[in-house]
Design a protein around this motif. Structure first.
Motif, PDB file in Angstrom:
ATOM      1  N   GLU A 756       0.839  -1.210   0.000  1.00 34.58           N
ATOM      2  CA  GLU A 756       0.000   0.000   0.000  1.00 34.58           C
ATOM      3  C   GLU A 756       0.871   1.256   0.000  1.00 34.58           C
ATOM      4  OE1 GLU A 756      -3.066   0.464  -0.527  1.00 34.58           O
ATOM      5  OE2 GLU A 756      -4.036  -1.473  -0.146  1.00 34.58           O
ATOM      6  N   GLY A 757       2.011   1.175   0.670  1.00 35.77           N
ATOM      7  CA  GLY A 757       2.894   2.339   0.718  1.00 35.77           C
ATOM      8  C   GLY A 757       3.430   2.673  -0.660  1.00 35.77           C
ATOM      9  N   LEU A 758       3.816   1.616  -1.400  1.00 34.06           N
ATOM     10  CA  LEU A 758       4.342   1.853  -2.737  1.00 34.06           C
ATOM     11  C   LEU A 758       3.242   2.297  -3.692  1.00 34.06           C
ATOM     12  CD1 LEU A 758       6.789  -1.164  -3.062  1.00 34.06           C
ATOM     13  CD2 LEU A 758       7.393   1.260  -2.926  1.00 34.06           C
ATOM     14  N   ALA A 759       2.017   1.827  -3.430  1.00 37.25           N
ATOM     15  CA  ALA A 759       0.912   2.177  -4.321  1.00 37.25           C
ATOM     16  C   ALA A 759       0.404   3.592  -4.072  1.00 37.25           C
ATOM     17  CB  ALA A 759      -0.234   1.173  -4.152  1.00 37.25           C
ATOM     18  N   ALA A 760       0.756   4.148  -2.912  1.00 37.11           N
ATOM     19  CA  ALA A 760       0.214   5.467  -2.546  1.00 37.11           C
ATOM     20  C   ALA A 760       0.846   6.578  -3.368  1.00 37.11           C
ATOM     21  CB  ALA A 760       0.440   5.713  -1.060  1.00 37.11           C
ATOM     22  N   GLU A 761       0.084   7.614  -3.615  1.00 38.62           N
ATOM     23  CA  GLU A 761       0.575   8.773  -4.348  1.00 38.62           C
ATOM     24  C   GLU A 761       1.368   9.676  -3.402  1.00 38.62           C
ATOM     25  OE1 GLU A 761       0.122   9.250  -7.514  1.00 38.62           O
ATOM     26  OE2 GLU A 761      -1.437   7.792  -7.984  1.00 38.62           O
ATOM     27  N   ASP A 762       2.416  10.353  -3.913  1.00 36.54           N
ATOM     28  CA  ASP A 762       3.153  11.331  -3.115  1.00 36.54           C
ATOM     29  C   ASP A 762       2.401  12.642  -3.066  1.00 36.54           C
ATOM     30  OD1 ASP A 762       5.196   9.517  -2.927  1.00 36.54           O
ATOM     31  OD2 ASP A 762       6.232  10.317  -4.699  1.00 36.54           O
ATOM     32  N   GLU A 763       1.865  12.980  -4.210  1.00 42.02           N
ATOM     33  CA  GLU A 763       1.151  14.243  -4.325  1.00 42.02           C
ATOM     34  C   GLU A 763      -0.288  13.955  -4.678  1.00 42.02           C
ATOM     35  OE1 GLU A 763       2.822  17.260  -6.744  1.00 42.02           O
ATOM     36  OE2 GLU A 763       3.987  17.805  -4.958  1.00 42.02           O
ATOM     37  N   LEU A 764      -1.159  14.722  -4.076  1.00 40.23           N
ATOM     38  CA  LEU A 764      -2.570  14.509  -4.361  1.00 40.23           C
ATOM     39  C   LEU A 764      -3.127  15.789  -4.967  1.00 40.23           C
ATOM     40  CD1 LEU A 764      -3.573  12.738  -1.052  1.00 40.23           C
ATOM     41  CD2 LEU A 764      -3.148  11.689  -3.272  1.00 40.23           C
ATOM     42  N   THR A 765      -4.242  15.643  -5.621  1.00 45.88           N
ATOM     43  CA  THR A 765      -4.906  16.805  -6.173  1.00 45.88           C
ATOM     44  C   THR A 765      -6.044  17.199  -5.234  1.00 45.88           C
ATOM     45  OG1 THR A 765      -4.405  16.016  -8.383  1.00 45.88           O
ATOM     46  CG2 THR A 765      -6.115  17.708  -8.181  1.00 45.88           C
ATOM     47  N   ASN A 771     -19.946  25.879  -3.596  1.00 45.25           N
ATOM     48  CA  ASN A 771     -21.368  25.579  -3.807  1.00 45.25           C
ATOM     49  C   ASN A 771     -21.573  24.403  -4.771  1.00 45.25           C
ATOM     50  OD1 ASN A 771     -22.058  27.524  -2.030  1.00 45.25           O
ATOM     51  ND2 ASN A 771     -22.808  28.996  -3.550  1.00 45.25           N
ATOM     52  N   GLY A 772     -20.725  23.385  -4.572  1.00 48.57           N
ATOM     53  CA  GLY A 772     -20.940  22.156  -5.335  1.00 48.57           C
ATOM     54  C   GLY A 772     -20.255  22.121  -6.688  1.00 48.57           C
ATOM     55  N   LYS A 773     -19.698  23.251  -7.117  1.00 52.54           N
ATOM     56  CA  LYS A 773     -19.027  23.237  -8.421  1.00 52.54           C
ATOM     57  C   LYS A 773     -17.524  23.240  -8.233  1.00 52.54           C
ATOM     58  CE  LYS A 773     -22.243  25.503 -11.572  1.00 52.54           C
ATOM     59  NZ  LYS A 773     -22.374  24.429 -12.548  1.00 52.54           N
ATOM     60  N   VAL A 774     -16.832  22.431  -9.029  1.00 55.93           N
ATOM     61  CA  VAL A 774     -15.379  22.381  -8.943  1.00 55.93           C
ATOM     62  C   VAL A 774     -14.821  23.670  -9.514  1.00 55.93           C
ATOM     63  CG1 VAL A 774     -13.309  21.183  -9.733  1.00 55.93           C
ATOM     64  CG2 VAL A 774     -15.367  19.876  -9.161  1.00 55.93           C
ATOM     65  N   ARG A 775     -14.029  24.395  -8.694  1.00 48.42           N
ATOM     66  CA  ARG A 775     -13.464  25.653  -9.152  1.00 48.42           C
ATOM     67  C   ARG A 775     -11.962  25.591  -9.304  1.00 48.42           C
ATOM     68  NH1 ARG A 775     -17.356  27.998 -11.884  1.00 48.42           N
ATOM     69  NH2 ARG A 775     -19.251  28.146 -10.626  1.00 48.42           N
ATOM     70  N   ASP A 776     -11.303  24.687  -8.617  1.00 54.33           N
ATOM     71  CA  ASP A 776      -9.858  24.576  -8.792  1.00 54.33           C
ATOM     72  C   ASP A 776      -9.379  23.191  -8.381  1.00 54.33           C
ATOM     73  OD1 ASP A 776      -7.349  25.287  -9.542  1.00 54.33           O
ATOM     74  OD2 ASP A 776      -6.947  26.587  -7.803  1.00 54.33           O
ATOM     75  N   ARG A 777      -8.234  22.830  -8.931  1.00 62.52           N
ATOM     76  CA  ARG A 777      -7.549  21.605  -8.535  1.00 62.52           C
ATOM     77  C   ARG A 777      -6.135  22.016  -8.177  1.00 62.52           C
ATOM     78  NH1 ARG A 777     -10.593  20.248 -13.199  1.00 62.52           N
ATOM     79  NH2 ARG A 777     -12.206  18.717 -12.675  1.00 62.52           N
ATOM     80  N   ILE A 778      -5.734  21.750  -6.939  1.00 65.42           N
ATOM     81  CA  ILE A 778      -4.434  22.208  -6.453  1.00 65.42           C
ATOM     82  C   ILE A 778      -3.607  21.000  -6.049  1.00 65.42           C
ATOM     83  CG2 ILE A 778      -3.260  23.646  -4.735  1.00 65.42           C
ATOM     84  CD1 ILE A 778      -6.010  25.090  -4.347  1.00 65.42           C
ATOM     85  N   SER A 779      -2.384  20.975  -6.518  1.00 65.02           N
ATOM     86  CA  SER A 779      -1.499  19.877  -6.160  1.00 65.02           C
ATOM     87  C   SER A 779      -0.967  20.100  -4.747  1.00 65.02           C
ATOM     88  CB  SER A 779      -0.347  19.829  -7.166  1.00 65.02           C
ATOM     89  OG  SER A 779       0.409  18.688  -6.931  1.00 65.02           O
ATOM     90  N   VAL A 780      -1.147  19.107  -3.895  1.00 66.91           N
ATOM     91  CA  VAL A 780      -0.718  19.239  -2.494  1.00 66.91           C
ATOM     92  C   VAL A 780       0.015  17.969  -2.077  1.00 66.91           C
ATOM     93  CG1 VAL A 780      -2.608  20.784  -1.832  1.00 66.91           C
ATOM     94  CG2 VAL A 780      -2.918  18.296  -1.656  1.00 66.91           C
ATOM     95  N   VAL A 812     -16.519  21.922   4.137  1.00 63.68           N
ATOM     96  CA  VAL A 812     -16.459  20.483   4.417  1.00 63.68           C
ATOM     97  C   VAL A 812     -15.173  19.944   3.799  1.00 63.68           C
ATOM     98  CG1 VAL A 812     -17.563  18.242   4.056  1.00 63.68           C
ATOM     99  CG2 VAL A 812     -18.948  20.311   4.323  1.00 63.68           C
ATOM    100  N   TYR A 813     -14.365  19.286   4.628  1.00 63.62           N
ATOM    101  CA  TYR A 813     -13.123  18.720   4.108  1.00 63.62           C
ATOM    102  C   TYR A 813     -13.234  17.192   4.162  1.00 63.62           C
ATOM    103  CZ  TYR A 813      -8.206  17.558   3.496  1.00 63.62           C
ATOM    104  OH  TYR A 813      -7.040  17.030   3.029  1.00 63.62           O
ATOM    105  N   VAL A 814     -12.972  16.555   3.020  1.00 64.17           N
ATOM    106  CA  VAL A 814     -13.039  15.092   2.967  1.00 64.17           C
ATOM    107  C   VAL A 814     -11.629  14.571   2.701  1.00 64.17           C
ATOM    108  CG1 VAL A 814     -14.174  13.109   1.890  1.00 64.17           C
ATOM    109  CG2 VAL A 814     -15.296  15.348   1.889  1.00 64.17           C
ATOM    110  N   PRO A 815     -10.906  14.199   3.766  1.00 66.71           N
ATOM    111  CA  PRO A 815      -9.502  13.817   3.597  1.00 66.71           C
ATOM    112  C   PRO A 815      -9.322  12.626   2.646  1.00 66.71           C
ATOM    113  CG  PRO A 815     -10.123  13.859   5.931  1.00 66.71           C
ATOM    114  CD  PRO A 815     -11.373  14.059   5.153  1.00 66.71           C
ATOM    115  N   SER A 816     -10.227  11.650   2.726  1.00 72.10           N
ATOM    116  CA  SER A 816     -10.053  10.456   1.906  1.00 72.10           C
ATOM    117  C   SER A 816     -10.143  10.790   0.421  1.00 72.10           C
ATOM    118  CB  SER A 816     -11.099   9.412   2.277  1.00 72.10           C
ATOM    119  OG  SER A 816     -12.388   9.921   2.023  1.00 72.10           O
ATOM    120  N   ARG A 817     -10.740  11.921   0.099  1.00 71.56           N
ATOM    121  CA  ARG A 817     -10.857  12.315  -1.312  1.00 71.56           C
ATOM    122  C   ARG A 817     -10.035  13.560  -1.621  1.00 71.56           C
ATOM    123  NH1 ARG A 817     -12.810   8.109  -4.020  1.00 71.56           N
ATOM    124  NH2 ARG A 817     -14.104   6.994  -2.546  1.00 71.56           N
ATOM    125  N   THR A 818      -9.298  14.041  -0.633  1.00 70.24           N
ATOM    126  CA  THR A 818      -8.669  15.360  -0.727  1.00 70.24           C
ATOM    127  C   THR A 818      -9.584  16.329  -1.473  1.00 70.24           C
ATOM    128  OG1 THR A 818      -7.330  14.487  -2.552  1.00 70.24           O
ATOM    129  CG2 THR A 818      -6.225  14.849  -0.435  1.00 70.24           C
TER     130      THR A 818
END
Length: 826
Positions: A756-765, A771-780, A812-818
Motif C-alpha cells: 500500500e505504501g508503494l501504491a500510494a501517491e506522493d502528491e494529491l490533487t 457551492n458544489g461546483k469544482v473551481r480549482d484543482r491544487i497539487s498538495v 467540508v473537508y473530505v480527507p479520503s478524497r482530498t
RNA sequence: GGGGAAGUGGCGGAACGGCAGACGCGCAUGACUUAGGAUCAUGUGCCCGCGAGGGCUUCCGGGUUCAAGUCCCGGCUUCCCCACCA
C-alpha cells in the motif's frame, strides 16, 4: 488457416505458442488435480456443454473467463478443481439419427471428440481424467439408482398427465419440439393427450426450495425467477355443497386467495378435465358440455394462443350451494380454469376478479360487489375491483363493515370453524415430469409384470443398458418399444414374463447431480465417493447461462436435498455462489446461421492465438453483460499483446541496477495495478483488470524510453505483469515467464502482493468546490493537513472570485478524497 | 398482466454518495514510409470563444445532501423471465 479478415499481425507465431504450451502442460500433468494436495480446496464449476458438434463463441464466453478465475484461485493458493464434461443425452442426437441415419451414440461420441479438441485449444485447466460423459452406462446407471431410491421413498410415481401429441408422427413431443403450436418435424398442429407418465415429487420440497437464506450467494434475478416459478400462494380451499347432485363427491372444492370475496360468488367453474364435469351435467346440457370438453381437450396450442384470451365456457345445468349465504349458483365448465392448479375448480366472483368479470359479462352472469372501493357510490362497476386491502366488506352478512383485509381472516376462521374449508397453500410449480417417450436417454429401471405390477429393477441388475441396435424410423413409438430384446424380460420378483418400461428420463436428471461425480468420476460401486464429495462439495463457484434459472438450477437443488435426505451428503445446496455470464452478440443481434453473423472462434484462434481471444472476450465488457463482437475490438487487444510482448523483450543492459529517478513512479504504477487486478478478478471484473494492466504497460513504455528506470524496478514490473496476466493469457504468460529466465511454470507461482505504501501517491490533487461546483484543482503533498488545504483553497486565484465578498457558511473537508467543499451565501 | 435488470461521448464501457467519461475502439493531425488497412506521437463529451476562459452534460421531472450517474418519489424507454395460476 488464412483469414480474409483485417486482423493485426502478431510479433510471434501464436499457433506455435499455443501448441507448445498445451503440449508441455499435458506432458507435465500440470492440470492433474490431486485429493492429497494439502492446500484449501476450491471447486469451480462451469456448466458442462451439450455436445452439439462445434464449440461456438458462446462456449468460449462461458468457459474462458471461468477458466481464468479458476487459475486465479489456484495462484491464490487453492487446490482448484475445475472439471469439464458433456451433457450427452438428448434430442438432437436422435434427430440426427432420424434425419441422417447416424446412430445417436456415434453422432454424440464423434461430437465429443471434436469438442474436446476445441476445448483444449482454449488452454483451460481441465483435468481430463475426471471428465464426465452422461450417456455412458457407468454414469447413467446412477441416474437409475437415484430413481430407485426416490421410488422407494415415494418421490417417484406414475400418473396420468397431458402431453404434447403430434397426430402425424403419432408420438409425444417435448416442449422444445413444439414451435408456435406445431410439430417442428411434420408441421402438424400439436394436441394435448393424456398419458401415463413418471413424476418426481419436487413439490414436496417447494418450501425448502423457496428458502435462499443462509449459505447461498446467488444473483437476485435468479432467486426471483425461482421464487416466481415455484409460485407460492396462501389462500383458502373452500367447498361448495353438491350433495343434492348424486355425484361421487358431495362437494366441489375450490382454491381462492380472496376468501373475503366469497359472498360475491355468482357461479362456480370446473376445468374441462375436472372429473365432476361429466357427473354433474344434466341431460339437457350433456351434448353441449361434451362437445366443449372434447374441443378443449383436443384444443391445439395454436387455438389456445390465438383466442386472445377470450373466455369461453358452457353451463352444466347443475347448481352448487354457497354455504356462507345458502345461495344456489350455477356450475359452469370453462377452459380458463386450469386442471393442474389448485383444485381445478374456482369460485366465480366477477366483481373482484378480472377473468371472472369478463366471463360473467360474456354470459350474462350476475356481478355482485361485496368489497366496496373507498367512496363507492353503489353503481355497477366498469371493471373488476381487485384491491386486496383498501376496501370494505358489503353484502357479506355479519362481516359487513369490516375492512376487507380483516374480512379475509374473519371469514377464513368462520369457514374453518364450520368445517367448510381450510386455509392452505398452493404452488404453481408442479411435480417434475421426467419420462420421455424417447430413445436417447437413461432407461427408467422399472419392469411391468402381469402378476406383480410395476417392479423396480434390483440394484444389482443395474445398469439397465440402452441397447445400441435400435431402429430409428419415425414409426411413432419409442425405438425401445420396437426392440424385442429390450422390451421382454422376466419379473425380478416372480420370474414370470414381463415388459420393461420403455420411457427414458429427462436429461435434466443427468445434470441434477453431475457435480457430485467429478470428485470420484470412476467409482463403480456408488454414484460418488462420500469422502471425496464431502471434501470438494458443494460447488464453491458455479458459472453458466441464466437460461437455466428455473429448470436445471432448481432440479439440481431438489436432487441435492433428496440426496441429503438419503443420508449421503450433509449439505442441501449444490452451488454456493452463482455467476451468470451474458451473451456475445454480433452486429448487435443474436448470432444465427440465417443472419450470417456467426463468429467462429477457431478462425480467430488460428490467427491471433487463444490468449488474444480470451483477453478480448474478457475485455469486451462486464462478464454478466455480454457484449458485441467486433474485429476492431479484438485488434485493439492484439495490438496491446504486441506492445507488452515488446516490453518484456526489451533490453535492460543500459538500465542502472537500482535507484533510478523514475523508479518511484514505476513501482507505484506496478503496485496500483497489482491491487486493482487482484481485487477486480475476485469479483469477476475481468474488463477492468485488463484495463489496469493496460494502464501499467502505458506507464512502462515511456518510462523505459526516457531511460529513467532501474533494472530492479523494471523487472519487478515485468514480473507482476506476467503473473497477473497468467490467469487470463496463460500461454503467452508462460512463454514470457520462461524467456525472462524464470524456472517452472508461471501458473505454479503465487500471485504477487502489493504494498500500500508503494501504491500510494506522493502528491494529491486537492479538489476545491464552491457551492458544489469544482473551481480549482491544487497539487498538495499527500500528508496535507486540513488547515493547509483550507488555506491553499481560499488563496486560490480561481476560487477567490467566487468567495470574495461573500460569507463562508460552511467548509467540508473530505480527507479520503482530498476534497474541500466551500459553501458561500449569495 | 406479474416479476426482474438496465438506460453514461460517435461505439464497447469506467466511476466506496466526492474531479463524470478510466481502458479500448473509432476519428483527426503529424512522424516514419514507394505504400499504409503496419507502427509511433499528439488530440478527441457537447456548445460558445482566435485564445484565456465560460456554459452545459450520465433517459425525463421532482426531492434529500456541502456534494447525486450513484440515494428517495413519479414518469418514459429497452431487454429478459413467467404469463388465464383463481
Amino acid at each position: 488457416m488464412v483469414s480474409k479478415k483485417n486482423l493485426v499481425a502478431l510479433r510471434y507465431d501464436p499457433a506455435e505458442l499455443d501448441r507448445k504450451w498445451q503440449e508441455r502442460w499435458a506432458a507435465q500433468g500440470l492440470h492433474h488435480v490431486s485429493d492429497d494436495d494439502p492446500r484449501p480446496r476450491w471447486f469451480a464449476l462451469t456448466m458442462y456443454p451439450y455436445p452439439s458438434g462445434d464449440l461456438h463463441i458462446g462456449h468460449w464466453y462461458a468457459m474462458a473467463p471461468s477458466d481464468a478465475h479458476a487459475r486465479f484461485m489456484s495462484m491464490r493458493g487453492y487446490n482448484v478443481l475445475h472439471p469439464m464434461g458433456f451433457d450427452a443425452f438428448g434430442l438432437p442426437a436422435e434427430n440426427a439419427a432420424i434425419k441422417r441415419g447416424i446412430h445417436p451414440n456415434t453422432w454424440t461420441m464423434d461430437n465429443i471428440r471434436r469438442m474436446r479438441g476445441q476445448l483444449r485449444s482454449m488452454g483451460p485447466v481441465y483435468d481430463w481424467d475426471r471428465e464426465v460423459v452422461t450417456c455412458l452406462p457407468e454414469y447413467y446407471r446412477w441416474n437409475q439408482w437415484f430413481f430407485l431410491r426416490m421410488y422407494e421413498k415415494g418421490l417417484a410415481y406414475r400418473a396420468s398427465a397431458p402431453v404434447n401429441w403430434c397426430p402425424t408422427c403419432q408420438t409425444v413431443l417435448a416442449n422444445e419440439q413444439v414451435v408456435d403450436g406445431r410439430c417442428e418435424r411434420s408441421d402438424d398442429v400439436v394436441v394435448r393427450r393424456e398419458m401415463e407418465q413418471w413424476f418426481l415429487r419436487i413439490t414436496d420440497y417447494a418450501d425448502e426450495l423457496l428458502d435462499f437464506s443462509g449459505v447461498i450467494e446467488w444473483p437476485e434475478r435468479i432467486k426471483a425467477m425461482q421464487t416466481n416459478w415455484i409460485g407460492r400462494s396462501e389462500g383458502v380451499e373452500i367447498s361448495f355443497d353438491i350433495a343434492h347432485l348424486n355425484a361421487s363427491q358431495k362437494e366441489i372444492r375450490a382454491f381462492t386467495t380472496r376468501i373475503d370475496t366469497v359472498f360475491g360468488v355468482t357461479f362456480v367453474v370446473l376445468a374441462p378435465e375436472h372429473p365432476l364435469v361429466a357427473q354433474v351435467t344434466t341431460p339437457e346440457h350433456r351434448a353441449s358440455v361434451e362437445a366443449y370438453v372434447a374441443r378443449s381437450r383436443e384444443a391445439s396450442e395454436i387455438e389456445r394462443l390465438s383466442t386472445e384470451r377470450e373466455k369461453t365456457g358452457v353451463f352444466t345445468g347443475a347448481y352448487a350451494i354457497n354455504r356462507l349465504n345458502g345461495e344456489r349458483v350455477p356450475i359452469w365448465t370453462a377452459d380458463y380454469v386450469l386442471a393442474t392448479y389448485g383444485t381445478g375448480a374456482v369460485m366465480g366472483v366477477p366483481a373482484h376478479d378480472e377473468r371472472d368479470f369478463a366471463f360473467a359479462g360474456r354470459y350474462g352472469l350476475d356481478i355482485r360487489v361485496v368489497v366496496a372501493p373507498p367512496g363507492w357510490d353503489g353503481k355497477p362497476l366498469e371493471a373488476a375491483y381487485v384491491a386486496k386491502n383498501e376496501g370494505t366488506q358489503v353484502h357479506s352478512g355479519r362481516f359487513d363493515g369490516l375492512p376487507n383485509a380483516e374480512g379475509y381472516s374473519a371469514i377464513a376462521e368462520h369457514i374453518e370453524a364450520e368445517g367448510w374449508g381450510r386455509r392452505t397453500i398452493s404452488y404453481r410449480m408442479r411435480d417434475w415430469l421426467v419420462s420421455r417417450q424417447r430413445y436417447w436417454g437413461t432407461p427408467i429401471p422399472i419392469v411391468y409384470c402381469p402378476q406383480c405390477g410395476a417392479v423396480p429393477v434390483p440394484d444389482d441388475q443395474l445398469p439397465v443398458v440402452l441397447p445400441e441396435d435400435a431402429e430409428f424410423k419415425p414409426t411413432g413409438e419409442s425405438p425401445l418399444r420396437q426392440h424385442a430384446g429390450f422390451l421382454h424380460t422376466s419379473c425380478p420378483n416372480c420370474g414370470g414374463a414381463a415388459q420393461r418400461e420403455t420411457d427414458t428420463m429427462d436429461t435434466f436428471v443427468d445434470s441434477s447431480w453431475y457435480f457430485l461425480r467429478y470428485p470420484s468420476p470412476h467409482l463403480d460401486s456408488a454414484p460418488f465417493d462420500r469422502d471425496a464429495a464431502a471434501g470438494w462439495c458443494p460447488v464453491d463457484q458455479y458459472t453458466g447461462g441464466a437460461e437455466h434459472a428455473t429448470m436445471h438450477l432448481l432440479y439440481a437443488r431438489f436432487f441435492t436435498k433428496v440426496i441429503r435426505d438419503l443420508g449421503l451428503i450433509d449439505f442441501g445446496e449444490p452451488f454456493l455462489r452463482l455467476f451468470n455470464q451474458g451473451t456475445v452478440l454480433s452486429g448487435h443481434t443474436k448470432m444465427s446461421k440465417s443472419r450470417g453473423n456467426v463468429i467462429a472462434p477457431d478462425e480467430y484462434v488460428s490467427v491471433l492465438g487463444a490468449d488474444a481471444v480470451r483477453l478480448y472476450l474478457m475485455f469486451m465488457g462486464p462478464w454478466d453483460g455480454g457484449g458485441d463482437w467486433s474485429d476492431a475490438g479484438i485488434n485493439g487487444v492484439a495490438r496491446w499483446v504486441n506492445r507488452f510482448h515488446d516490453l518484456v523483450a526489451r533490453e535492460t543492459d543500459d538500465m542502472p541496477a537500482s535507484d533510478a529517478p523514475g523508479d518511484r513512479a514505476l513501482r507505484r504504477a506496478t503496485h496500483q495495478a497489482t491491487r486493482r487486478v487482484i481485487t477486480d478478478l475476485e469479483r469477476f471484473k475481468f474488463n477492468t483488470s485488463i484495463a489496469a494492466l493496460m494502464e501499467l504497460t502505458n506507464v512502462m513504455g515511456p518510462a523505459a524510453e526516457a531511460g529513467e528506470v532501474s533494472k530492479s524496478a523494471w523487472n519487478e514490473a515485468i514480473e507482476h505483469l506476467l503473473l497477473l496476466l497468467a490467469p487470463m493469457a496463460p500461454h503467452l504468460a508462460d512463454e514470457l515467464w520462461e524467456r525472462t529466465g524464470h524456472h517452472g511454470s508461471v501458473h505454479a507461482q503465487a500471485l504477487p502482493s502489493w504494498d500500500e505504501g508503494l501504491a500510494a501517491e506522493d502528491e494529491l490533487t486537492l479538489v476545491v468546490q464552491v457551492n458544489g461546483k469544482v473551481r480549482d484543482r491544487i497539487s498538495v503533498p499527500a500528508d496535507v493537513s486540513e488547515e493547509a488545504a483550507r488555506e491553499a483553497a481560499l488563496a486560490s486565484e480561481r476560487v477567490r472570485p467566487y468567495t470574495d465578498g461573500k460569507d463562508i457558511a460552511k467548509v467540508v473537508y473530505v480527507p479520503s478524497r482530498t476534497l474541500l467543499s466551500i459553501v458561500v451565501k449569495s
